[in-house]
Scaffold this motif. Structure first.
Motif, PDB file in Angstrom:
ATOM      1  N   MET A 139      -1.127  30.658 -10.613  1.00 38.07           N
ATOM      2  CA  MET A 139      -0.465  30.272 -11.848  1.00 38.07           C
ATOM      3  C   MET A 139      -1.178  29.093 -12.506  1.00 38.07           C
ATOM      4  SD  MET A 139       1.776  32.510 -12.267  1.00 38.07           S
ATOM      5  CE  MET A 139       2.325  31.780 -13.809  1.00 38.07           C
ATOM      6  N   ALA A 140      -1.701  28.179 -11.693  1.00 35.06           N
ATOM      7  CA  ALA A 140      -2.473  27.063 -12.251  1.00 35.06           C
ATOM      8  C   ALA A 140      -3.740  27.578 -12.937  1.00 35.06           C
ATOM      9  CB  ALA A 140      -2.834  26.070 -11.154  1.00 35.06           C
ATOM     10  N   LEU A 141      -4.384  28.579 -12.333  1.00 34.41           N
ATOM     11  CA  LEU A 141      -5.577  29.169 -12.942  1.00 34.41           C
ATOM     12  C   LEU A 141      -5.230  29.855 -14.262  1.00 34.41           C
ATOM     13  CD1 LEU A 141      -8.583  29.879 -12.743  1.00 34.41           C
ATOM     14  CD2 LEU A 141      -7.919  31.937 -11.478  1.00 34.41           C
ATOM     15  N   VAL A 142      -4.127  30.583 -14.293  1.00 38.07           N
ATOM     16  CA  VAL A 142      -3.696  31.245 -15.530  1.00 38.07           C
ATOM     17  C   VAL A 142      -3.418  30.217 -16.617  1.00 38.07           C
ATOM     18  CG1 VAL A 142      -1.855  32.609 -16.577  1.00 38.07           C
ATOM     19  CG2 VAL A 142      -2.791  33.286 -14.367  1.00 38.07           C
ATOM     20  N   ALA A 143      -2.742  29.116 -16.258  1.00 41.24           N
ATOM     21  CA  ALA A 143      -2.444  28.071 -17.233  1.00 41.24           C
ATOM     22  C   ALA A 143      -3.728  27.443 -17.774  1.00 41.24           C
ATOM     23  CB  ALA A 143      -1.553  27.005 -16.590  1.00 41.24           C
ATOM     24  N   ILE A 144      -4.684  27.177 -16.889  1.00 40.40           N
ATOM     25  CA  ILE A 144      -5.964  26.601 -17.333  1.00 40.40           C
ATOM     26  C   ILE A 144      -6.686  27.552 -18.276  1.00 40.40           C
ATOM     27  CG2 ILE A 144      -8.261  25.904 -16.557  1.00 40.40           C
ATOM     28  CD1 ILE A 144      -6.934  24.833 -14.019  1.00 40.40           C
ATOM     29  N   MET A 145      -6.696  28.832 -17.952  1.00 42.93           N
ATOM     30  CA  MET A 145      -7.361  29.814 -18.804  1.00 42.93           C
ATOM     31  C   MET A 145      -6.707  29.886 -20.174  1.00 42.93           C
ATOM     32  SD  MET A 145      -8.116  32.902 -16.113  1.00 42.93           S
ATOM     33  CE  MET A 145      -8.674  33.982 -17.425  1.00 42.93           C
ATOM     34  N   LEU A 146      -5.383  29.878 -20.219  1.00 43.98           N
ATOM     35  CA  LEU A 146      -4.680  29.942 -21.496  1.00 43.98           C
ATOM     36  C   LEU A 146      -4.997  28.717 -22.350  1.00 43.98           C
ATOM     37  CD1 LEU A 146      -1.182  31.312 -20.408  1.00 43.98           C
ATOM     38  CD2 LEU A 146      -2.993  32.538 -21.610  1.00 43.98           C
ATOM     39  N   VAL A 147      -5.037  27.547 -21.738  1.00 43.58           N
ATOM     40  CA  VAL A 147      -5.332  26.320 -22.484  1.00 43.58           C
ATOM     41  C   VAL A 147      -6.766  26.336 -23.008  1.00 43.58           C
ATOM     42  CG1 VAL A 147      -5.598  23.825 -22.285  1.00 43.58           C
ATOM     43  CG2 VAL A 147      -3.603  24.937 -21.290  1.00 43.58           C
ATOM     44  N   VAL A 149     -20.005  27.515  -1.726  1.00 46.84           N
ATOM     45  CA  VAL A 149     -19.663  27.379  -3.148  1.00 46.84           C
ATOM     46  C   VAL A 149     -18.443  28.256  -3.394  1.00 46.84           C
ATOM     47  CG1 VAL A 149     -20.469  27.570  -5.521  1.00 46.84           C
ATOM     48  CG2 VAL A 149     -22.096  27.022  -3.699  1.00 46.84           C
ATOM     49  N   PHE A 150     -17.270  27.635  -3.406  1.00 47.71           N
ATOM     50  CA  PHE A 150     -16.025  28.366  -3.539  1.00 47.71           C
ATOM     51  C   PHE A 150     -15.545  28.359  -4.982  1.00 47.71           C
ATOM     52  CE2 PHE A 150     -15.656  28.260   1.018  1.00 47.71           C
ATOM     53  CZ  PHE A 150     -14.831  29.341   1.312  1.00 47.71           C
ATOM     54  N   PHE A 151     -15.086  29.516  -5.463  1.00 46.27           N
ATOM     55  CA  PHE A 151     -14.361  29.629  -6.714  1.00 46.27           C
ATOM     56  C   PHE A 151     -12.866  29.736  -6.383  1.00 46.27           C
ATOM     57  CE2 PHE A 151     -17.271  31.145 -10.360  1.00 46.27           C
ATOM     58  CZ  PHE A 151     -18.209  30.181 -10.039  1.00 46.27           C
ATOM     59  N   VAL A 152     -12.048  29.657  -7.428  1.00 45.76           N
ATOM     60  CA  VAL A 152     -10.608  29.819  -7.227  1.00 45.76           C
ATOM     61  C   VAL A 152     -10.316  31.214  -6.680  1.00 45.76           C
ATOM     62  CG1 VAL A 152      -8.361  29.871  -8.373  1.00 45.76           C
ATOM     63  CG2 VAL A 152     -10.028  28.130  -8.999  1.00 45.76           C
ATOM     64  N   GLY A 153     -11.088  32.205  -7.108  1.00 43.12           N
ATOM     65  CA  GLY A 153     -10.896  33.559  -6.580  1.00 43.12           C
ATOM     66  C   GLY A 153     -11.082  33.624  -5.082  1.00 43.12           C
ATOM     67  N   ASN A 154     -12.053  32.884  -4.554  1.00 43.46           N
ATOM     68  CA  ASN A 154     -12.254  32.832  -3.101  1.00 43.46           C
ATOM     69  C   ASN A 154     -11.090  32.152  -2.402  1.00 43.46           C
ATOM     70  OD1 ASN A 154     -15.274  32.158  -4.425  1.00 43.46           O
ATOM     71  ND2 ASN A 154     -15.198  33.862  -2.993  1.00 43.46           N
ATOM     72  N   LEU A 166     -14.869  37.689 -23.107  1.00 45.38           N
ATOM     73  CA  LEU A 166     -14.940  38.705 -22.057  1.00 45.38           C
ATOM     74  C   LEU A 166     -15.582  38.150 -20.792  1.00 45.38           C
ATOM     75  CD1 LEU A 166     -14.556  41.681 -21.249  1.00 45.38           C
ATOM     76  CD2 LEU A 166     -16.793  42.153 -22.258  1.00 45.38           C
ATOM     77  N   VAL A 167     -16.717  37.495 -20.942  1.00 43.71           N
ATOM     78  CA  VAL A 167     -17.437  36.979 -19.778  1.00 43.71           C
ATOM     79  C   VAL A 167     -16.680  35.816 -19.141  1.00 43.71           C
ATOM     80  CG1 VAL A 167     -19.563  35.835 -19.028  1.00 43.71           C
ATOM     81  CG2 VAL A 167     -19.683  37.759 -20.613  1.00 43.71           C
ATOM     82  N   PHE A 168     -16.168  34.904 -19.961  1.00 44.32           N
ATOM     83  CA  PHE A 168     -15.490  33.727 -19.414  1.00 44.32           C
ATOM     84  C   PHE A 168     -14.243  34.112 -18.626  1.00 44.32           C
ATOM     85  CE2 PHE A 168     -12.296  30.349 -19.878  1.00 44.32           C
ATOM     86  CZ  PHE A 168     -12.957  29.322 -19.235  1.00 44.32           C
ATOM     87  N   ILE A 169     -13.450  35.016 -19.169  1.00 40.54           N
ATOM     88  CA  ILE A 169     -12.216  35.413 -18.481  1.00 40.54           C
ATOM     89  C   ILE A 169     -12.544  36.064 -17.142  1.00 40.54           C
ATOM     90  CG2 ILE A 169     -10.254  37.003 -18.580  1.00 40.54           C
ATOM     91  CD1 ILE A 169     -10.153  36.475 -21.591  1.00 40.54           C
ATOM     92  N   ILE A 202       4.627  36.521  -9.202  1.00 38.53           N
ATOM     93  CA  ILE A 202       3.791  35.422  -8.722  1.00 38.53           C
ATOM     94  C   ILE A 202       4.433  34.078  -9.073  1.00 38.53           C
ATOM     95  CG2 ILE A 202       1.563  34.275  -9.018  1.00 38.53           C
ATOM     96  CD1 ILE A 202       1.427  36.737  -7.301  1.00 38.53           C
ATOM     97  N   LEU A 203       5.013  33.981 -10.258  1.00 38.18           N
ATOM     98  CA  LEU A 203       5.674  32.739 -10.661  1.00 38.18           C
ATOM     99  C   LEU A 203       6.847  32.413  -9.739  1.00 38.18           C
ATOM    100  CD1 LEU A 203       5.957  30.426 -12.724  1.00 38.18           C
ATOM    101  CD2 LEU A 203       7.408  31.944 -14.091  1.00 38.18           C
ATOM    102  N   VAL A 204       7.632  33.411  -9.395  1.00 39.71           N
ATOM    103  CA  VAL A 204       8.753  33.193  -8.478  1.00 39.71           C
ATOM    104  C   VAL A 204       8.234  32.793  -7.091  1.00 39.71           C
ATOM    105  CG1 VAL A 204      10.681  34.310  -7.293  1.00 39.71           C
ATOM    106  CG2 VAL A 204      10.298  34.732  -9.729  1.00 39.71           C
ATOM    107  N   PHE A 205       7.213  33.474  -6.609  1.00 37.18           N
ATOM    108  CA  PHE A 205       6.639  33.155  -5.297  1.00 37.18           C
ATOM    109  C   PHE A 205       6.109  31.724  -5.248  1.00 37.18           C
ATOM    110  CE2 PHE A 205       5.473  37.413  -3.111  1.00 37.18           C
ATOM    111  CZ  PHE A 205       6.780  37.840  -3.285  1.00 37.18           C
ATOM    112  N   SER A 206       5.591  31.227  -6.373  1.00 35.37           N
ATOM    113  CA  SER A 206       4.957  29.905  -6.368  1.00 35.37           C
ATOM    114  C   SER A 206       5.944  28.780  -6.089  1.00 35.37           C
ATOM    115  CB  SER A 206       4.264  29.657  -7.708  1.00 35.37           C
ATOM    116  OG  SER A 206       5.207  29.538  -8.764  1.00 35.37           O
ATOM    117  N   PHE A 207       7.229  29.031  -6.275  1.00 30.23           N
ATOM    118  CA  PHE A 207       8.247  28.012  -5.987  1.00 30.23           C
ATOM    119  C   PHE A 207       8.898  28.221  -4.621  1.00 30.23           C
ATOM    120  CE2 PHE A 207       8.108  28.124 -10.655  1.00 30.23           C
ATOM    121  CZ  PHE A 207       7.921  26.782 -10.918  1.00 30.23           C
ATOM    122  N   GLY A 208       8.390  29.167  -3.841  1.00 27.69           N
ATOM    123  CA  GLY A 208       8.961  29.443  -2.529  1.00 27.69           C
ATOM    124  C   GLY A 208       8.244  28.705  -1.414  1.00 27.69           C
TER     125      GLY A 208
END
Length: 299
Positions: A270-278, A245-250, A225-228, A47-53
């Protein structure tokens, strides 16, 4: 002389035993490590490689090296804002609803505890999709709004609103918050509460300084567990949000399956993953700094 030789032999045997233990540990961890790398790390790298394509003319991935996908994340600002607002709010409401229930089941109930725990689990016996669809009828015009209209509250609209999504979130994820807290409270030594009462502490002080700190591991586990899971949720917003009402998943479902813009979808992911990690890192750091060790300062 014989004592020295015996000591050297014992040391050598201990060293061989440690080496053998390390090898056995490595062999035992190897399958799970390979499984982890195959199913988690490798897809993230792809996914990281695809994000720069770039998107090909017929959709999908065409290769390249560009930051345009990340610079275009603002076009999905509504999805990110809804996710970052409703996911923490849903987690908080689940916590506020789950803690009293878990406390009641773990501390107050004795005879019918198994039955009540079974009732908490019962919703998982049916499809999550069916349970979410059921809320359409409850929140639509002939359901809860009709009941409110009979009480004089006219034109109350619930379906296809953030409130409907929040209700669905709490209903769907509440059991996942209850059980970690219940496990922590079920292990609570009630003699600590009795000792606090003997020392003159009120019921509230006993809860604040004993029960709440000792249940902190369950609270942290339930919140994480619930937040993730909520950060990646797409079914509840799609059904109860009605496309409003759209989520990032949608957004990810739309980008990968509808418009087939895989590079931009990868950047959003990848932006969602970064936000979750932070967010999770800050939360755990805050808990470690202000929470201390469970039970610390109880008496």
């Amino acid at each position: 002389m014989s004592t020295a030789v015996h000591t050297m032999n014992a040391t050598a045997l201990k060293g061989r035993a440690r080496d053998l233990g390390r090898r056995v540990t490595v062999l035992m961890l190897l399958p799970s490590t390979l499984w982890f790398l195959l199913l988690l790390v490798t897809p993230l790298l792809i996914i990281l490689v695809f994000s720069f394509g770039e998107r090909s003319a017929v959709g999908g991935y065409a290769g390249g090296l560009t930051l345009a996908n990340y610079l275009n994340l603002g076009s999905r600002a509504a999805a990110f804002s809804n996710t970052l607002l409703l996911a923490p709010m849903g987690t908080l409401v689940c916590l506020l609803a789950a803690y009293p229930l878990a406390y009641f089941l773990a501390v107050k109930v004795q005879r019918s505890r198994s039955l009540l725990l079974t009732l908490v689990i019962v919703p998982f016996w049916t499809s999550f999709l069916i349970r979410t669809y059921a809320w359409i009828f409850i929140l639509s015009g002939k359901g809860l709004p009709a009941m409110l209209a009979s009480l004089g509250l006219e034109n109350v609209r619930l379906i296809n609103t953030p409130s409907a999504v929040l209700i669905g979130i709490v209903y769907g994820y509440l059991p996942l918050m209850v059980f970690p807290i219940y496990v922590s409270l079920e292990k609570l030594d009630k003699r600590l509460l009795e000792a606090s009462q003997d020392l003159g502490a009120s019921a509230f002080e006993g809860f604040r300084r004993i029960t709440l700190p000792l249940s902190a591991p369950g609270v942290i586990t339930g919140v994480m567990l619930v937040f993730i899971l909520l950060m990646g949720e797409f079914l509840i917003p799609a059904i109860l949000g009605g496309g409003k009402v759209f989520f990032v998943g949608n957004a990810l479902v739309d980008l990968f399956l509808q418009s087939r813009n895989w590079p931009f979808g990868s950047a959003v992911a990848m932006a969602l993953v970064a936000i979750m990690l932070v967010v999770i890192g800050l939360y755990l750091k805050l808990v470690a700094r202000h929470g201390g060790r469970p039970g610390e300062g109880a008496l």
